[in-house]
Design a protein around this motif. Structure first.
Motif: not given
Ligand SMILES: *Cc1c(COP(=O)(O)O)cnc(C)c1O
Length: 385
Positions: A54-55, A157, A159-160, A183, A188
């Motif tokens: 995700a980064t 974002d 990711s969650h 992510s 996750k």
């Molecule tokens: C985990 C996370 C990321 C980064 O995810 P990666 O896949 O580890 O790079 C970015 N933003 C949030 C809010 C996250 O919890």
């Protein structure tokens, strides 16, 4: 130890991965396309672009919107450092918008006020990144309205938030944003080991993202300078990266995508039980969204310092000593030394800082048993006092 989160890998997942290992393509093969399609179809987006994390996805999303030196990116302090780092990768300036004390997401009122002040000084951001903390959807309708009024782009974002539903449908459909980044890290909701996917409905952004993840190279004659020279020919038409995801990872991700609904339903079931069992304790769970559904990637509470006989710090330590893997999501990003060096300091974002002092994330994962949850609640009750 009861961990705060734990992935589940099934025999079907293992089969999908070993199938790739026995196949001729370990990368840039069919599993990546399958994974991208699984995510895009689930979210109802036109495109899904798989990347190594995700980064990497956040970085490329910023580059696709041409974020660069002299530009500003705003996000919340209550997030993982990656959400802010992507601004610095691009040489842009970073700033933060405080969170709402109950939703713990970007406060749309604080955003509007900050935008009005920035407009007066000619310092508007180019990009705003709201974060759906623990999968609770942000007020995207309001943020999109502000983006039209003040002329900034929106990257979610998420990711969650795999499996979350917002005001306009499943998160990732990009109804109120330009792009959404997921992510697939093992903590996750679903995992590919490491990995990320960017969803978008814009063909031009999808095109840029695909090129940027592969060194800036194109094989499409329509995008080349001049004519192609033969079947071997490609051109690097901009600076890109190697942010590709391998087929080994993608196969795991695609296989796991089939279980999003099952996971999110189970997570919501466990969350409802926490809600009921924590009633009467001096804690306040993150406010649920008025509409839609949270993925409940995390179950976050605030320990009320005025009502609790024991401090969050003491309760946290006792939980850990009793084998309950609690966590804090998140240390405000602006207080990290790298951001302090840019001029930020404690006191800059009081809501994010106050929440941080009271925050505790309780264990929550699909395979968590009723006994593990009861034990967690019992131990929390004891450690609070
Ligand atoms: C985990 C996370 C990321 C980064 O995810 P990666 O896949 O580890 O790079 C970015 N933003 C949030 C809010 C996250 O919890």
């Amino acid at each position: 130890m009861i961990p705060y989160g734990r992935q589940e890998v099934t025999e079907a997942d293992i089969q999908a991965v070993t199938d790739v290992l026995r196949s001729p393509r370990l990368t840039q093969g069919p599993a990546v396309e399958r994974f991208e399609k699984a995510v895009a179809d689930y979210c109802g987006a036109r495109h899904g672009i798989a990347v190594s994390s995700a980064t990497a996805g956040l970085h490329l999303a910023c580059l696709a919107l041409r974020l660069g030196p002299g530009d500003r990116l705003w996000t919340v302090p209550t997030t993982y450092v990656a959400t802010a780092n992507c601004a610095l990768y691009c040489g842009a300036d970073i700033d933060f918008v405080d969170i709402h004390p109950r939703t713990l997401n970007m406060d749309p009122v604080a955003l509007e006020q900050k935008l009005e002040q920035a407009a007066a000084r000619g310092m508007l951001p180019r990009i705003v990144i709201p974060v759906h903390l623990s999968g609770h959807p942000c007020d995207m309708e309001t943020i999109r309205g502000l983006s039209h009024r003040f002329g900034f782009r929106v990257i979610e974002d998420a990711s969650h938030a795999m499996g979350s539903r917002g005001q306009a449908g499943i998160i990732g459909g990009c109804h109120h944003s330009d792009m959404t980044v997921f992510s697939f890290h093992p903590v996750k909701v679903v995992t590919s080991g490491e990995g990320g996917v960017i969803t978008t409905n814009r063909d031009d952004l999808a095109e840029s993202l695909r090129r940027l993840r592969n060194q800036g190279i194109t094989r499409d004659p329509r995008h080349m300078n001049g004519a192609g020279e033969g079947p071997w020919f490609y051109q690097q038409i901009g600076l890109g990266y190697n942010y590709r995801l391998s087929d080994i990872h993608a196969a795991l991700g695609a296989s796991q995508m089939a279980r999003v609904e099952t996971y999110v339903r189970r997570r919501n079931e466990l969350a409802r039980r926490y809600d009921a069992d924590l009633d009467g304790l001096p804690v306040m769970p993150q406010a649920r969204p008025p509409l839609g559904r949270s993925s409940f990637h995390l179950y976050v509470i605030r320990v009320n310092p005025r009502e609790s006989p024991r401090s969050r710090d003491d309760a946290f330590k006792e939980m850990l000593e009793s084998g309950i893997g609690v966590q804090v999501h998140f240390i405000p990003v602006h207080t990290q030394p790298v951001y302090r060096r840019l001029g930020f300091n404690w006191g800059d974002f009081p809501q994010a800082e106050a929440y941080y002092r009271e925050a505790m994330t309780l264990p929550l994962f699909p395979a968590m048993t009723d006994e593990e949850q009861q034990h967690t609640v019992h131990t929390l009750r004891h450690s609070l006092g």
